[in-house]
Design an enzyme around this catalytic site. Structure first.
Site, PDB file in Angstrom:
ATOM      1  CB  THR A 139      22.135   1.315  42.590  1.00 20.25           C
ATOM      2  OG1 THR A 139      22.082   1.927  41.361  1.00 20.25           O
ATOM      3  CG2 THR A 139      23.769   0.935  42.913  1.00 20.25           C
ATOM      4  N   GLY A 178      18.930   8.747  45.263  1.00 21.00           N
ATOM      5  CA  GLY A 178      19.089  10.083  45.729  1.00 21.00           C
ATOM      6  C   GLY A 178      17.796  10.457  46.449  1.00 21.00           C
ATOM      7  CD  GLU A 421      20.732   7.130  34.885  1.00 18.41           C
ATOM      8  OE1 GLU A 421      20.626   6.453  34.296  1.00 18.41           O
ATOM      9  OE2 GLU A 421      20.300   7.593  35.995  1.00 18.41           O
TER      10      GLU A 421
END
Lengths: 661, 690
Positions: A139, A178, A421
């Protein structure tokens, strides 16, 4: 134990343990799960202060400490089964995300599936030993769901046999991955590959970002944490900006696509495999929807049995708030939903395992359908669970707003899955695309199979409102199978309406995309109706697999409540299509209320069956023993604001000014 | 935000270096934004005053909230105290008074991020319940902040149901004192704002006992902390209730009382008094008590709840024209996400809702002021209606605003989840409103009780309060619309809502049926509560629609503005029908074909309002500082702002977080680093201010 809760448990009509076994998939699995949880719960190394009182930095540190320990202990205990790892991890991190998630869940698996053997030799063992810690950077700040729009570039330089990575714009900065902010020293970066002056689309590259040993960012790399979020305090979601950062040719993941030393691009064989990973992740999210909602229901229902308020009958003692119809109406449909979603999650997981068995034998035919349908189910379940958790919080009144209830934490941990997602609306539209495709197929005379086979009944477009109107007597509101039919009719109708409206827009000579956009509200509605049908169907199917009569009776009521409550919330759909009459709608409302009363005596046992340990629930209101008020007081005394009897703000700001105001 | 201004990216609404994607949206506005702003403010004079106040507040670095999202509970509390003290000084300096027009604009500019909010409730309760002597004694002390007050009603075990409160005040004739006690743990006062760390005094509600007899709830003034060193008074156990979903800047507290003696004079005695010999005297009606509660409800709607939805809409709408994703037409650049019908369907009905609720302001205030005047003259006739109306309106507005802010948050995708979007802060603030100042379900049921009584009045031919007169009018039976365009006629949809409300309220006659068939009244009531709540919601929904229609009519001298506001009104009404088709289809009031017309009109409206979406949120005229959002600022430089702001996060203050030792995984202790930076980082303005 609190008297109210004891009485609730004593009066249950069934044995909750039997239901726990069903949820776990067998008594042996329940036992094994409890053994694994005990390993964590009895281990002093995993004890820590209440996270509610820690700052974000402290929570991050605590999470890192536990994650590192977890990896060591899992290996020490020889726990390798994915479900068992999952149980262990869930117990360690209370269902929260943690900084090594992407390393363990994306970096390592991607190495296994997309790296060549030579690359695995270089990276896998160091990664396994946590010398290399990787994130998965897809992303970007300006692009999420629409992958083709990603802007990061990897330009091949045959002279040095290197890729030059760049973040050409602010919007191209990798954002959100993350573990990227502080934890990782490597990342798998997705970038547009340029070679010989041509763009070859998105590819994955292994990029070192921090110096091994010192952990300082490498020259050309700007990396950091994206700052505070709604939740995910433990996770260092990060940003990554690359300026002419060079990596060797061998760092492109080349199991499928390849770059020859001279820059020649070799195309991959099949890209369908990535579907598999996505389906797997979606099955986890659907399971998460069920689990998070189950937790919230456990807390709200136990609290509602302990909390007394107001009066039902003048002169009587204050009743448990769970005795109020409005409270039951808030909570029991959610309880039924939690069970329903649990069965949906189990179904997707099972189907996935069945199909991936086929993948290894080369049969991918079912994968696109499963991929398309799970997109909608991911959206459907996460939207509803998201709203449901908040409903549970508000059902706990003011105390639900305190972090001691655990509900704010469950909510903020869960809510991002509506957007990650695959953003939910986009997911719904993916399912709609499949539904429309199936519908078109049916119209052209081919039969479709699987969960969309009901569309076959539409052949010849004979489903007209008048005709459906002839059906109302067919629906029996006390028969789950008949309700499945009602939901099926509703789904058919919405698919048909969407398809026809889409066609009408296309006939106005609009571009495909434009017509699609102008029909998207209809399309989302069709997807939702389809998913709702699937959930009702799977819940109903599950009933036949329950052998214990007492458990069956309770679950039958829950299943009916789920189906009828759904109808009562969408009466317009059923009335307009002539699936139900006004009189039946009135009966549905009435039956819902009767079911609330029928479920009431078993409500606590039904949440006990979810079998969350107090530590995992992390809620004062949801404690198994129900001793709420004493423990709220004990909890509050530990609050950071209570560290000193007189807060320093008094001396610093108030005292000096008080006299002058 | 002063520092930001220097960086070149972060400018207030005043400067104009605007993202072209936002700029084009503004160029095509169909109406004058400035004019609409003036209407929303209740006149151009108000707009001027507001902007003047905002200019003063935002020019002071001491009021900056830039660091807010990085702060711990302790830091936020401290910052709120500091800001509040500073605001008092500033107001003094500017000559703004506590009851002047400026104070609400200060509150708005600072996003309510202030301490001592309950201090005002403390004062109001003394003014309402105290005798003239009590007012003369306490109010000047409170005005000068020599004492800081809180209002301690809610207990650990009891909230909405006041009679259930367990704190006791026992009168002792021999000493002429009340002894206050917390007899058990569930009786501990729990939740009052400003109680945890700030307050020196509290108005405490307790059950009054004289000679063994209970006289019900009364209010007592009690000192809880030393005025000298702020330590708790003997017998008082007081503290903060711990972290919450939001409101971290407020020290919601607990209070346990162990044999606290206070003089007889400390019972607030305007309406009831205990004489020295223990005689209990009741004077006049204490129904005016309700008025304080009603006032608080009305107040929070305009200060806390509705503006928060307006802000969330502003952020989500602006972001949705800056964010581009996927392509609508091959060859085009990626489309603005607001061009997707699904995104419009999420945001534009909310924008209409924001306007609908904003316009309820005038309606409720008029109602309230009329009632207030009457009640002051001891005429309580309108009290039940005022109470029922404000209860239901509070519930419906908080419910819609809370759900709406969450939709805005999710409509911003992943970035909405970042604290820097401002949306988690706005949402969690609203999330409390559904349970505070009366739990919503309980409030809806109060409105329903009123409606059931009105319906009985209709049947027995008695007069009906104005807000419910529609219950007695004749029902048309069928919706008269023939085309989609007919559904853009206010008469048509107002009638549909009226029909739905009437039918819902009438369907509760089943209640009477149950009672007649032998069920006990209370049991019958409980059996019907789900339905009663629905009836109350239908009633409130109708009132909001009706008021929106009336507001549009009043704009007849503002052609352009009337046109766009009419679109919003249509959208609000049609979205409500579209989302609750069953209620309208039931019993054939609206046919299936008519529902299709509603849907068509509704979808067409989305496309129309889309073009004015940005001007419509601009008209709310929030400063960037008060929005405090990386996604919603006026200039639309979303990504730069997000990037620069994130870099200021405490988590980026140390470069290294984990260390390695011989390949073994180790964690480095962070405490020292963390402490070091909080000292240098969290309050950059301190030195200058003090």
């Amino acid at each position: 134990m609190n008297e109210d809760l004891r009485r609730e448990r004593d009066s249950a009509s069934f044995n909750p343990e039997l239901l726990t076994h069903i949820l776990d998939g067998g008594a042996e699995r329940t036992q094994r799960r409890k053994e694994i949880e005990a390993l964590v719960l009895n281990d002093p190394d995993f004890q820590h202060e209440d996270l509610n009182f820690l700052s974000r930095s402290q929570r991050y540190e605590e999470a890192i400490r536990k994650s590192a320990l977890m990896v060591v202990k899992l290996r020490k205990y020889g726990i390798a089964d994915p479900d068992e790892i999952c149980w262990f991890k869930r117990c360690v991190h209370h269902g929260r995300a943690e900084p090594l998630d992407l390393h363990l869940g994306m970096f390592l698996p991607t190495l296994l599936t997309q790296a060549t053997l030579e690359q695995q030799d270089r990276f896998f063992m160091p990664a396994w030993n946590l010398e290399i810690i990787g994130s998965y950077a897809q992303t970007e700040m300006g692009h999420g769901t629409h992958l083709r729009g990603l802007e990061t570039t990897a330009t091949y330089d045959p002279a040095t046999q290197e890729f030059i990575l760049n973040s050409p714009t602010v919007t191209s900065i990798k954002w959100w991955p993350g573990g990227l902010g502080k934890t990782s020293n490597h990342a798998i970066v997705l970038a547009q590959l340029y070679t010989q002056g041509q763009c070859k689309g998105l590819h994955a590259f292994i990029v070192p970002i921090r110096q091994l040993g010192t952990h300082e960012p490498l020259p050309g790399i700007t990396v950091g944490d994206i700052g505070p979020k709604f939740g995910y305090d433990e996770m260092d979601n990060g940003y990554l900006k690359m300026d002419n950062f060079r990596i060797p040719r061998e760092n492109m993941l080349m199991k499928y696509a390849k770059i020859e030393p001279d820059g020649t691009y070799v195309k991959p064989v099949s890209d369908k495999l990535t579907y598999g990973t996505m389906v797997f992740i979606r099955s986890i999210i659907v399971g998460d929807s069920a689990r998070s909602l189950s937790k919230a229901c456990t807390i709200a229902i136990r609290y509602s049995s302990v909390r007394h308020q107001s009066e039902l009958k003048p002169g009587d003692p204050e009743p448990q708030i769970l005795d109020y119809q409005t409270q039951q109406y808030k909570l029991f449909p959610l309880l039924a939903t939690a069970y329903a979603f649990h069965f949906v999650g189990a179904y997707i997981k099972m189907t996935y395992h069945r199909i991936t068995g086929d993948i290894n034998e080369g049969d991918l035919s079912e994968l696109p359908e499963l991929h398309a349908l799970t997109a909608g189910l991911k959206a459907f379940t996460s939207w509803i669970a998201n709203a449901g958790i908040e409903e549970c919080r508000m059902a706990c009144g003011g105390h639900g707003y305190s972090r001691c209830s655990g509900l704010p934490d469950i909510y903020v941990t869960f809510t991002p899955c509506c957007t990650y997602e695959g953003e939910n609306t986009v997911m719904m539209l993916q399912t709609a695309r499949f539904l429309i495709k199936s519908y078109t197929q049916v119209c052209s005379g081919q039969l479709v199979s699987g969960m969309v086979s009901y569309l076959n009944d539409l052949s010849g477009q004979h489903i007209q409102p008048q005709q459906v109107a002839a059906r109302p007597t067919a629906v029996h509101i006390n028969d789950p199978a008949s309700l499945v039919e009602a939901y099926k009719l509703r789904a058919s109708r919405f698919v048909e309406v969407a398809a026809k409206n889409l066609q009408a827009e296309l006939n106005r000579r609009k571009s495909q995309e434009d017509a699609w956009n102008r029909t998207s509200v209809d399309l989302v509605r069709a997807s939702e109706a389809h998913c709702h049908y699937v959930v009702v169907k799977l819940f109903t199917t599950q009933l036949s697999e329950i052998n214990d009569a007492a458990v069956h009776a309770v679950m039958n009521n829950l299943c009916l409540l789920y189906a009828l409550y759904g109808i009562s919330k969408h009466t317009g759909d059923f009335l307009q299509a002539g699936i139900l009459t006004d009189a039946q709608v009135t009966q549905v409302y009435q039956r819902v209320k009767e079911l609330l009363a029928a479920i009431r005596p078993n409500a606590v046992a039904l949440v006990d069956a979810f079998d969350f340990h107090d530590n995992c629930l992390a809620s004062v209101l949801g404690r198994y023993d129900g001793n709420i008020y004493e423990n709220m007081f004990e909890w509050a005394k530990k609050s950071p604001l209570n560290k000193t009897e007189v807060h320093e703000a008094f001396h610093k700001h108030l005292k000096p000014k008080q006299a002058k105001l | 935000m002063a520092q930001w201004n220097r960086s070149g990216y972060f400018r207030s609404s005043g400067s104009r270096d605007v993202n072209p994607d936002l700029e084009t949206e503004r160029q095509t506005a169909s109406f004058s934004v400035e004019r609409l702003t003036a209407i929303l403010d209740g006149g151009a004079d108000n707009t001027r005053t507001r902007r003047a106040v905002e200019a003063v507040i935002h020019s002071e670095p001491g009021f900056s909230r830039e660091n807010q999202y990085f702060q711990s509970q302790n830091e936020r509390y401290e910052a709120a105290v500091r800001r509040s003290v500073y605001l008092k000084e500033k107001m003094h300096q500017m000559g703004w008074t506590e009851d002047g027009p400026e104070i609400k604009y200060c509150y708005r500019a600072l996003g309510g991020d202030l301490a001592f909010n309950v201090h005002r409730v403390f004062k109001n309760s003394i003014l309402a319940l105290g005798t003239d002597e009590q007012i003369a004694k306490w109010i000047p002390l409170a005005d000068k902040y020599h004492i800081i007050g809180t209002y301690a009603q809610t207990e650990l075990g009891h909230g909405t149901f006041l009679r259930g409160l367990e704190t006791t005040a026992i009168f002792d004739i021999s000493t002429q004192e009340f002894t206050l006690n917390t007899p058990k743990i569930s009786a501990m006062k729990w939740w009052p704002g400003d109680l945890g760390r700030s307050a020196t005094h509290a108005v405490v509600f307790a059950q009054l006992y004289i000679k063994g007899k209970c006289y019900g709830l009364h209010a007592f003034i009690l000192q809880i902390r030393s005025l000298r060193d702020h330590s708790p008074a003997p017998g008082v156990i007081v503290g903060d209730i711990g972290p919450k979903m939001n409101f971290e800047h407020i020290d919601n507290g607990y209070l346990m009382l162990q044999n606290i003696n206070i003089p007889r004079e400390n019972m607030l005695s305007r309406f009831s008094q205990v004489l020295p010999d223990g005689t209990y005297v009741k004077r006049g009606s204490d129904k005016i008590n309700y008025l304080t509660m009603i006032m608080t409800r009305v107040h929070i709607l305009w200060t806390e709840v509705i503006p928060t939805l307006l802000k969330a809409c502003t952020i989500a709408t602006r972001y949705s024209v800056v964010r581009r994703q996927s392509k609508l037409n091959p060859g085009d650049p990626e489309a603005k996400i607001l061009d997707y019908q699904t995104q419009q369907q999420k945001l534009l009905p909310l924008l209409a809702t924001a306007y609908a609720f904003h316009f309820m302001n005038a309606y409720v205030n008029e109602f309230y002021n009329k009632g207030y005047t009457e009640i002051r003259q001891e005429n309580f006739d309108s009290l039940p209606e005022l109470h029922a109306l404000t209860a239901g309106i509070k519930a419906i507005i908080t419910e819609y605003c809370t759900a709406g802010a969450e939709v805005c948050l999710r409509a911003c995708g992943g970035h909405g989840y970042s604290a820097l979007s401002g949306l988690p802060f706005l949402y969690t603030k609203l999330a409390a409103s559904c349970t505070y100042e009366g739990e919503n379900t309980v409030l809806f049921l109060q409105t329903a009780r009123f409606l059931v009584k009105c319906l009985a009045a209709v049947h027995s031919g008695q007069p009906i309060p104005p807000s419910a007169t529609y219950l007695s009018s004749v029902d048309s039976g069928k919706c008269q619309a023939r085309t989609s365009a007919d559904f853009l006629k206010p008469d048509i949809y107002a009638e549909a809502y009226r029909h739905r409300a009437t039918r819902s309220v009438k369907s509760t006659t089943k209640l009477q049926g149950l009672v007649q068939s032998g069920a006990e009244q209370h049991e019958a009531w409980n059996q019907c509560t789900v339905q009663l709540v629905q009836a109350a919601k239908a009633h409130c929904h109708y009132i909001v629609v009706k008021n929106f229609i009336d507001t549009v009519e009043k704009l007849r001298n503002e052609a352009e503005i009337q046109k766009i506001v009419k679109h919003l009104c249509d959208l609000f009404a049609l979205h409500g029908i579209f989302s609750n088709t069953g209620d309208f289809l039931y019993a054939g009031y609206i046919s299936g074909d008519q529902i299709d017309m509603v849907t068509a009109s509704y979808l067409d409206l989305l496309a129309v309002i889309r073009n004015d979406a940005v001007p419509l949120v601009d008209a709310f005229d929030f400063t960037d500082e008060s929005l405090n959002s990386a996604l919603g600022s006026y200039d639309g430089h979303v990504y730069q702002r997000l990037y620069e702001w994130a870099q200021k996060s405490p988590t980026n203050k140390q470069v290294r977080t984990v260390g390695y030792c011989h390949g073994m995984w180790r964690v480095r202790a962070l405490h020292t680093h963390f402490l070091l930076f909080t000292m240098t980082f969290s309050h950059p303005g301190d030195q200058k201010i003090y």
